[in-house]
Design an enzyme around this catalytic site. Structure first.
Site, PDB file in Angstrom:
ATOM      1  N   SER A 306      -0.454 -95.596 -21.128  1.00  0.00           N
ATOM      2  CA  SER A 306       0.096 -96.302 -19.974  1.00  0.00           C
ATOM      3  C   SER A 306       1.237 -97.217 -20.431  1.00  0.00           C
ATOM      4  CB  SER A 306      -1.029 -97.069 -19.266  1.00  0.00           C
ATOM      5  OG  SER A 306      -0.624 -97.575 -18.032  1.00  0.00           O
ATOM      6  N   ASP A 362      -2.207 -87.464 -12.648  1.00  0.00           N
ATOM      7  CA  ASP A 362      -1.924 -88.881 -12.906  1.00  0.00           C
ATOM      8  C   ASP A 362      -0.528 -89.227 -12.374  1.00  0.00           C
ATOM      9  OD1 ASP A 362      -1.847 -91.464 -13.830  1.00  0.00           O
ATOM     10  OD2 ASP A 362      -1.910 -90.945 -15.960  1.00  0.00           O
ATOM     11  N   HIS A 417      -6.129 -91.689 -14.507  1.00  0.00           N
ATOM     12  CA  HIS A 417      -5.269 -92.413 -15.452  1.00  0.00           C
ATOM     13  C   HIS A 417      -6.016 -92.920 -16.677  1.00  0.00           C
ATOM     14  CE1 HIS A 417      -1.740 -94.530 -16.773  1.00  0.00           C
ATOM     15  NE2 HIS A 417      -2.344 -95.706 -16.740  1.00  0.00           N
TER      16      HIS A 417
END
Length: 518
Positions: A306, A362, A417
């Site tokens: 991320s 995602d 995610h």
């Protein structure tokens, strides 16, 4: 690089596509795409490990079609636990990749290693992913904790506490970044961290280095930098187009918030008198100098999930510019776009090799620039240099949540995610034209650590990963209280400085030892 097709056919065996081998060291015939099991068994009589690598890939290309047709049958997807399997280690045996490490590290952009995914590369991706996951597992998220925003363990105890000593690395430095920086809202935490430990800084990751045994196995001394991402992306579709600002001296530009986290500092703080950038580069340069001074080959591998994947790319850009000749690779998971096309071109020219692991479902890898992204490059004649357009960098390994029979068939933006979801899918990925491998080794229970993605038939509770009694302990009077940390686990700038001083003294002794023995 073109992304790998994410189309997965569950019920009908498909003809597998051919792949061409481009490695100068590897001579595998051009046959149909194939699938291997967990790990190839090397011939102990062979002394040339590069030949074993070629043999492994050749077997991968030769024996896969029958195996693929077999596991594509839904009747072979058994969700019930096999007791024998669960009495075995949750990882594949380590292979000696010392003569093939440059290919595994991306010197040829992972051509013909991604689809099908070579088992040696799979193992390395999972290893680096577990380092990135460690930055979440060890981070104190508890807003009631006086140390919220810090790492729960000292550097010497981090891998031991998280069960990562198996990888053969030692943590050498912690990285801190200014908190409350200008992060895109879709990557922010939903709730604020406590400020009692430090109102200015958060623990953002670590630098680690491979030990002697692991260095022999992988063929070089590997320096790893692992960057922490955010807890949960919220407000997904707000602020999708952020401000780009210049980096370097050319036309390269990167997202303002990412760069600010990486470079911000303040003399008024305890942990960020130097920026995260300065902290990490000081340690990387020290390690490179020390091990190159011993005549060793050295590599730098930067990983993150991320937001951590974005910081990893900025870190790689700076490292490649600062340390010429150092092999630099990035292995990121669910990372957003970071910069414009000029940034992509510049970092590729520097020789940085980037492998982006992305999940089809995602949404974070589609941001920022969900509209104005690299797809507009086809209109370059009309739009000019596109210095305002975001683009991804490097090779892509694209996963699909529907390839795993263990995951629920539902829309779960948080679950899609999560890094543990990524690692589960990497461990089971064979190729873009096959289903989840039947002999995947990684413990499937890890998927539900912080989400609810596993099918109910497996009977794993959602969000099960937490400290016992949520961190409370019973004191001598029988009252439940917040425990005091062990002194060695309490964050302290003086402790960081003491560790650095000890390492410098040891380094000086190691450099002088050959002279003293003459």
């Amino acid at each position: 690089m073109k992304g790998i097709s994410s189309t997965i056919h569950h019920h009908v065996p498909v003809a597998l596509r051919p792949a061409t081998n481009r490695f100068p060291k590897i001579h595998a015939q051009h046959q149909q795409l194939a699938i291997d099991t967990t790990h190839p068994t090397p011939d102990p009589t062979r002394t040339n490990r590069a030949s074993r690598f070629a043999e492994s890939l050749s077997n991968l290309l030769h024996h896969g079609e029958t195996h693929a047709q077999k596991i594509l049958q839904p009747s072979n997807w058994n969700l019930h636990f096999d007791e024998d399997k669960y009495n075995t280690p949750a990882m594949s045996p380590k292979e000696d990749i010392s003569d093939a490490w440059r290919e595994i590290h991306g010197c040829h952009d992972w051509h013909n290693l991604l689809d099908p995914l070579h088992p040696w590369l799979r193992r390395e991706i999972v290893k680096y992913g577990e380092f990135a996951q460690a930055t979440y597992d060890a981070f104190d998220f508890d807003s009631f904790s006086e140390y919220c925003g810090s790492c729960r363990y000292s550097r010497d105890r981090l891998f031991e506490k998280l069960g990562l000593t198996k990888h053969g690395y030692t943590v050498s430095k912690y990285i801190y970044a200014m908190s409350h920086m200008d992060v895109p809202q879709w990557l922010e935490r939903s709730s604020r961290l406590g400020e009692t430990w430090s109102k200015d800084s958060n623990w953002m990751g670590f630098v680690a280095v491979s030990d002697d045994e692991e260095s022999r196995r992988i063929g070089r001394r590997d320096i790893v930098v692992a960057w922490r991402g955010t807890v949960a992306p919220s407000e997904w579709y707000e602020d999708m187009q952020r401000k780009l600002e210049p980096i370097g001296h050319g036309e390269a530009k990167v997202e303002h918030g990412f760069l600010n986290i990486y470079t911000a500092k303040s003399d008024a703080t305890r942990y960020n008198k130097s920026s995260a950038s300065e902290q990490v580069m000081e340690e990387v340069k020290r390690l490179v100098e020390m091990y190159k001074g011993r005549g060793e080959e050295v590599s730098l591998t930067i990983t993150g999930h991320s937001l951590g994947g974005a910081l990893a790319l900025l870190n790689a850009y700076e490292a490649a510019a600062s340390i010429p000749g150092l092999p630099v690779s990035v292995v990121s998971f669910g990372a957003p776009r970071v910069g414009n096309i000029a940034f992509r071109d510049e970092i590729c020219t520097m020789g940085v090799k980037t492998l982006r692991v992305v999940l089809k479902q995602d949404v974070v890898p589609r941001m920022p620039g969900i509209v104005f992204n690299e797809s507009l490059q086809m209109f370059d004649d009309f739009t000019g240099t596109l210095d305002w357009v975001y683009t991804h960098v490097g090779a892509e390994l694209k996963l699909d949540s529907q390839s795993s029979p263990y995951l629920k068939r539902k829309i779960d933006l948080l679950g899609f995610h999560m890094l543990e979801t990524y690692l589960h899918l990497v461990d089971g990925f064979l190729s873009s034209s096959s289903t989840f491998r039947s002999d995947a080794r990684r413990d499937v229970a890890l998927v539900n650590k912080s989400c609810d993605m596993l099918v109910d038939e497996l009977r794993f509770p959602p969000c099960w990963y937490q400290m016992e009694h949520k961190g409370l302990v019973r004191n001598a009077h029988g009252r439940w209280v917040k425990p005091k940390r062990d002194p060695e686990d309490i964050p302290s700038p003086s402790m960081e400085e003491a560790h650095t001083h000890v390492k410098e003294v040891r380094g000086s002794h190691e450099r002088l030892e050959p002279l003293l023995s003459v």
